[in-house]
Scaffold this active site. Structure first.
Site, PDB file in Angstrom:
ATOM      1  N   LYS A 191       0.850  -1.205   0.000  1.00  0.00           N
ATOM      2  CA  LYS A 191       0.000   0.000   0.000  1.00  0.00           C
ATOM      3  C   LYS A 191       0.879   1.246   0.000  1.00  0.00           C
ATOM      4  O   LYS A 191       1.504   1.583   1.000  1.00  0.00           O
ATOM      5  CB  LYS A 191      -0.922   0.050   1.219  1.00  0.00           C
ATOM      6  CG  LYS A 191      -1.921   1.199   1.076  1.00  0.00           C
ATOM      7  CD  LYS A 191      -2.347   1.772   2.382  1.00  0.00           C
ATOM      8  CE  LYS A 191      -1.955   3.180   2.701  1.00  0.00           C
ATOM      9  NZ  LYS A 191      -1.975   4.194   1.702  1.00  0.00           N
ATOM     10  N   GLY A 244       6.811   4.867   8.278  1.00  0.00           N
ATOM     11  CA  GLY A 244       6.017   6.082   8.342  1.00  0.00           C
ATOM     12  C   GLY A 244       6.182   6.739   9.690  1.00  0.00           C
ATOM     13  O   GLY A 244       7.198   6.545  10.372  1.00  0.00           O
ATOM     14  N   SER A 245       5.174   7.477  10.089  1.00  0.00           N
ATOM     15  CA  SER A 245       5.288   8.251  11.328  1.00  0.00           C
ATOM     16  C   SER A 245       5.156   7.350  12.558  1.00  0.00           C
ATOM     17  O   SER A 245       4.535   6.283  12.510  1.00  0.00           O
ATOM     18  CB  SER A 245       4.199   9.321  11.355  1.00  0.00           C
ATOM     19  OG  SER A 245       2.941   8.681  11.310  1.00  0.00           O
ATOM     20  N   THR A 246       5.702   7.834  13.658  1.00  0.00           N
ATOM     21  CA  THR A 246       5.625   7.076  14.905  1.00  0.00           C
ATOM     22  C   THR A 246       4.169   6.914  15.347  1.00  0.00           C
ATOM     23  O   THR A 246       3.768   5.845  15.820  1.00  0.00           O
ATOM     24  CB  THR A 246       6.468   7.792  15.985  1.00  0.00           C
ATOM     25  OG1 THR A 246       7.838   7.718  15.562  1.00  0.00           O
ATOM     26  CG2 THR A 246       6.324   7.148  17.347  1.00  0.00           C
ATOM     27  N   GLY A 249       2.661   4.181  13.389  1.00  0.00           N
ATOM     28  CA  GLY A 249       3.304   2.930  13.827  1.00  0.00           C
ATOM     29  C   GLY A 249       2.629   2.381  15.079  1.00  0.00           C
ATOM     30  O   GLY A 249       2.414   1.172  15.213  1.00  0.00           O
ATOM     31  N   GLU A 267       9.424   1.051  10.878  1.00  0.00           N
ATOM     32  CA  GLU A 267      10.496   2.035  10.627  1.00  0.00           C
ATOM     33  C   GLU A 267       9.853   3.401  10.751  1.00  0.00           C
ATOM     34  O   GLU A 267       9.085   3.804   9.883  1.00  0.00           O
ATOM     35  CB  GLU A 267      11.063   1.857   9.217  1.00  0.00           C
ATOM     36  CG  GLU A 267      11.727   0.542   8.946  1.00  0.00           C
ATOM     37  CD  GLU A 267      13.038   0.370   9.689  1.00  0.00           C
ATOM     38  OE1 GLU A 267      13.610   1.378  10.139  1.00  0.00           O
ATOM     39  OE2 GLU A 267      13.471  -0.781   9.839  1.00  0.00           O
ATOM     40  N   CYS A 302      13.710  10.643   7.010  1.00  0.00           N
ATOM     41  CA  CYS A 302      13.617  10.187   8.404  1.00  0.00           C
ATOM     42  C   CYS A 302      14.962  10.345   9.101  1.00  0.00           C
ATOM     43  O   CYS A 302      15.030  10.515  10.307  1.00  0.00           O
ATOM     44  CB  CYS A 302      13.145   8.745   8.446  1.00  0.00           C
ATOM     45  SG  CYS A 302      14.133   7.668   7.430  1.00  0.00           S
ATOM     46  N   GLU A 401       9.590  16.160  14.851  1.00  0.00           N
ATOM     47  CA  GLU A 401      10.058  15.908  13.488  1.00  0.00           C
ATOM     48  C   GLU A 401       9.387  16.900  12.546  1.00  0.00           C
ATOM     49  O   GLU A 401       8.169  16.954  12.472  1.00  0.00           O
ATOM     50  CB  GLU A 401       9.702  14.469  13.088  1.00  0.00           C
ATOM     51  CG  GLU A 401      10.304  14.074  11.774  1.00  0.00           C
ATOM     52  CD  GLU A 401      10.025  12.620  11.433  1.00  0.00           C
ATOM     53  OE1 GLU A 401       8.917  12.144  11.707  1.00  0.00           O
ATOM     54  OE2 GLU A 401      10.931  11.969  10.875  1.00  0.00           O
TER      55      GLU A 401
HETATM   56  P1  NAD Z   1       2.373   8.465   7.702  1.00  0.00           P
HETATM   57  O1  NAD Z   1       2.598   7.668   8.929  1.00  0.00           O
HETATM   58  O2  NAD Z   1       1.366   9.545   7.743  1.00  0.00           O
HETATM   59  O3  NAD Z   1       1.919   7.513   6.507  1.00  0.00           O
HETATM   60  C1  NAD Z   1       2.663   6.377   6.138  1.00  0.00           C
HETATM   61  C2  NAD Z   1       1.725   5.346   5.553  1.00  0.00           C
HETATM   62  O4  NAD Z   1       0.771   4.990   6.550  1.00  0.00           O
HETATM   63  C3  NAD Z   1       0.932   5.844   4.349  1.00  0.00           C
HETATM   64  O5  NAD Z   1       0.831   4.806   3.406  1.00  0.00           O
HETATM   65  C4  NAD Z   1      -0.423   6.166   4.947  1.00  0.00           C
HETATM   66  O6  NAD Z   1      -1.479   6.031   4.027  1.00  0.00           O
HETATM   67  C5  NAD Z   1      -0.546   5.117   6.035  1.00  0.00           C
HETATM   68  N1  NAD Z   1      -1.446   5.516   7.117  1.00  0.00           N
HETATM   69  C6  NAD Z   1      -1.731   6.779   7.529  1.00  0.00           C
HETATM   70  N2  NAD Z   1      -2.646   6.748   8.525  1.00  0.00           N
HETATM   71  C7  NAD Z   1      -2.933   5.447   8.752  1.00  0.00           C
HETATM   72  C8  NAD Z   1      -3.802   4.763   9.662  1.00  0.00           C
HETATM   73  N3  NAD Z   1      -4.562   5.433  10.519  1.00  0.00           N
HETATM   74  N4  NAD Z   1      -3.829   3.410   9.630  1.00  0.00           N
HETATM   75  C9  NAD Z   1      -3.071   2.728   8.750  1.00  0.00           C
HETATM   76  N5  NAD Z   1      -2.256   3.303   7.856  1.00  0.00           N
HETATM   77  C10 NAD Z   1      -2.175   4.660   7.853  1.00  0.00           C
HETATM   78  O7  NAD Z   1       3.812   8.990   7.268  1.00  0.00           O
HETATM   79  P2  NAD Z   1       4.188   9.899   6.020  1.00  0.00           P
HETATM   80  O8  NAD Z   1       3.733  11.292   6.318  1.00  0.00           O
HETATM   81  O9  NAD Z   1       3.734   9.261   4.747  1.00  0.00           O
HETATM   82  O10 NAD Z   1       5.783   9.808   6.050  1.00  0.00           O
HETATM   83  C11 NAD Z   1       6.544  10.554   6.887  1.00  0.00           C
HETATM   84  C12 NAD Z   1       6.978   9.741   8.096  1.00  0.00           C
HETATM   85  O11 NAD Z   1       7.654   8.562   7.684  1.00  0.00           O
HETATM   86  C13 NAD Z   1       7.986  10.492   8.937  1.00  0.00           C
HETATM   87  O12 NAD Z   1       7.659  10.359  10.299  1.00  0.00           O
HETATM   88  C14 NAD Z   1       9.296   9.779   8.632  1.00  0.00           C
HETATM   89  O13 NAD Z   1      10.270   9.886   9.615  1.00  0.00           O
HETATM   90  C15 NAD Z   1       8.854   8.384   8.428  1.00  0.00           C
HETATM   91  N6  NAD Z   1       9.859   7.618   7.681  1.00  0.00           N
HETATM   92  C16 NAD Z   1      10.618   6.704   8.357  1.00  0.00           C
HETATM   93  C17 NAD Z   1      11.596   5.978   7.692  1.00  0.00           C
HETATM   94  C18 NAD Z   1      12.437   4.959   8.406  1.00  0.00           C
HETATM   95  O14 NAD Z   1      13.005   4.111   7.739  1.00  0.00           O
HETATM   96  N7  NAD Z   1      12.540   4.990   9.722  1.00  0.00           N
HETATM   97  C19 NAD Z   1      11.800   6.187   6.321  1.00  0.00           C
HETATM   98  C20 NAD Z   1      11.013   7.132   5.664  1.00  0.00           C
HETATM   99  C21 NAD Z   1      10.034   7.832   6.360  1.00  0.00           C
END
Ligand code: NAD
Length: 501
Positions: A191, A244-246, A249, A267, A302, A401
């Protein structure tokens, strides 16, 4: 390798064919509801495509297709050496489609085309090559039991795994999960983020062309709260691997607990400290590399070294270099190969990022450059590279962040203070120290609670090293042979060879 001009890239963008349907069970399909969402380019606000907006029914369809593919062994039961050949063919196809994939990435999320071609597409093809190459060279184990038994410890794929990924490196974050998952024989549902769905769809189409069987690599596009949540709660998904975001997660931990205790890999975010010490002989080099790393990918990283912790005695020199480098990152047309700073992923995120300039002023830091929108006449979302000076670590700009081109300078008076400040964060993803003293480098490396410590460099990596964080930066690691462990179950088969027991 062909080098294209800005005009070439614009012409290619005009004639680009964009796939906008999901890939489920080897077929290109609309959402069961028929709904779509607009994929808007942050470069100029133009609509690129109406993309299938998946929902629960589509997740169910993808999970069934992936389960069928897994159970009949069309991929999982193939010898590793055969899976290797297919994955390597896939890597070749990605390379052959370099321009198309790079364009999709740049148009969809705004990064400079030079980065998309030379970093993203290259790293993605390399990742599939690497895991393909690895998989027929890894042995299972025979345990050191007594002679009366043979105990085999073997690895088996989890089954159906889902990967939910962000928009900052849409293809690469997907590849870091999809490649080891496929190499170990799983079926995958990917996804992509709703801001950047286009390259994932194209990757799944190329995977089919490369010979990855139908149903083994599926893509469901749609929103996080709909599709991501449905995957997290699905009773027939065995593992969920998220970048994605903490905050999100943490939701996945809840989804797993509420459903089938599916395995998780997370991650998450970062607020990486980067310590420049006066003992490093080339302050300008340290400061310049740090600034390049902070503004790379519009700061949407990130691992962004967003907290620059500097010994007060060299602060002025460091800041002068940061300002010089920031001028190389004035936002410009992402389709121009000379551009280093592209567009911010969307208007909403740009607004959120800019609010940090207000937080900085309110908390008493100095905004010494940037903090403003740029290129507004384009209809896109652009922000000037921004530097906050004389900050303290308790400010919002040092704790939260930002995920944009904003760099916070925090002066300190000693190494111990630098380490304390570095560790004063809920995150623990990346970190760095600049010093020519080996003992200091070791001390910092041991003391910092982070998954990555760079010494006299930043963001240096290849496929051989694990990537991931301590604390609220996540659980588990991407990349390297260690990542393969996430996608397999260990099975013990104890064979009694001493006669009746
Ligand atoms: P996000 O958490 O908003 O979204 C990431 C994914 O999660 C997207 O596909 C989104 O559709 C999905 N998502 C959003 N809300 C959801 C929910 N309620 N239930 C299930 N899935 C959901 O993050 P973002 O804004 O797309 O990316 C930025 C974040 O990603 C930053 O915090 C960044 O640090 C992190 N990131 C981490 C790494 C790593 O390897 N540690 C790498 C790249 C980005």
């Amino acid at each position: 390798m062909t080098v294209h001009s800005k005009q070439d890239w614009h012409a290619k963008a005009e004639s680009l064919r964009i796939s906008h349907r999901m890939v489920i069970g080897g077929n290109s399909v609309d959402a069961a509801s028929g709904e779509t969402f607009a994929s808007i380019s942050p470069i100029d606000g133009r609509m690129l495509a109406q993309v299938a907006c998946g929902g629960l029914e589509d997740v169910n369809r993808a999970a069934s297709a992936a389960r069928r593919a897994f159970e009949d062994g069309r991929w999982a039961a193939r010898p590793p050496a055969e899976r290797k050949l297919v994955l390597r063919r896939f890597a070749d196809l990605i390379r052959a489609h370099r321009d198309e994939l790079a364009l999709l990435e740049t148009l969809d999320m705004g990064k400079p085309i030079s980065d998309s071609t030379s970093i993203d597409v290259r790293a993605v093809s390399n990742c599939f090559d690497w895991y393909g190459e690895a998989i027929d060279k890894i042995y299972d184990e025979i345990a050191p039991t007594a002679a009366s038994a043979v105990a085999m410890v073997t690895k088996e794929p989890l089954g159906v795994v889902a990967a939910v990924v962000p928009w900052n490196f849409p293809m690469l974050m997907a590849a870091w999960k999809v490649a080891p998952a496929l190499a170990t024989g799983n079926s995958v549902i990917l996804k992509p983020a709703e801001q950047s769905p286009l390259s994932a769809i194209r990757l799944a189409e190329l995977a089919l062309e490369a010979g990855i069987p139908e149903g083994v690599f599926n893509v469901v596009t749609g929103s996080g709260p709909e599709v991501g949540r449905a995957l997290g709660l699905h009773m027939d998904v065995d593992g969920l691997f998220f970048t994605g975001s903490t905050q999100v997660g943490k939701y996945f931990m809840e989804y797993s607990a509420q459903s089938n205790l599916k395995r998780l890999g997370l991650e998450l975010g970062g607020k990486s400290p980067n310590i420049i010490l006066s003992s490093y002989p080339d302050t300008e080099h340290a400061a310049s590399t740090s600034a390049h790393s902070a503004f790379f990918n519009q700061g949407e990283m990130c691992t962004c070294p967003s907290r620059l912790i500097v010994e007060r005695s060299i602060q002025d020199e460091v800041v002068e270099t940061l300002l010089n480098v920031s001028r190389e990152y004035l936002p410009a047309d992402p389709l121009d190969p000379a551009t280093r700073m592209g567009a911010i992923v969307d208007a909403r995120h740009a607004t959120r990022v800019l609010e940090f300039a207000d937080h900085a002023r309110a908390d008493g830091a100095e905004v010494i450059t940037g903090g403003k929108r740029a290129l507004e006449e384009t209809g896109g979302s652009y922000i000037e590279p921004t530097i906050f000076n004389n900050a303290t670590n308790d400010m919002r700009i040092a704790q939260e962040e930002i995920f944009g081109p904003m760099l916070t300078v925090i002066p300190v008076d000693s190494l111990d203070e630098a380490i304390t400040v570095a560790n004063d964060s809920c995150y623990g993803l990346a970190s760095a120290v600049w010093t020519d003293d080996l003992a200091t480098a070791h001390k910092v490396s041991k003391s910092i609670r982070a998954g990555l410590v760079y010494v006299n460099c930043y963001d240096c990596d290849d496929m051989t090293t694990p990537f991931g964080g301590f604390k609220e930066s996540g659980i588990g690691r991407d990349k390297s042979l260690h990542a393969l462990d996430k996608y397999v179950e260990l099975k013990t088969t104890w064979i009694n060879i001493s006669g009746r027991s």
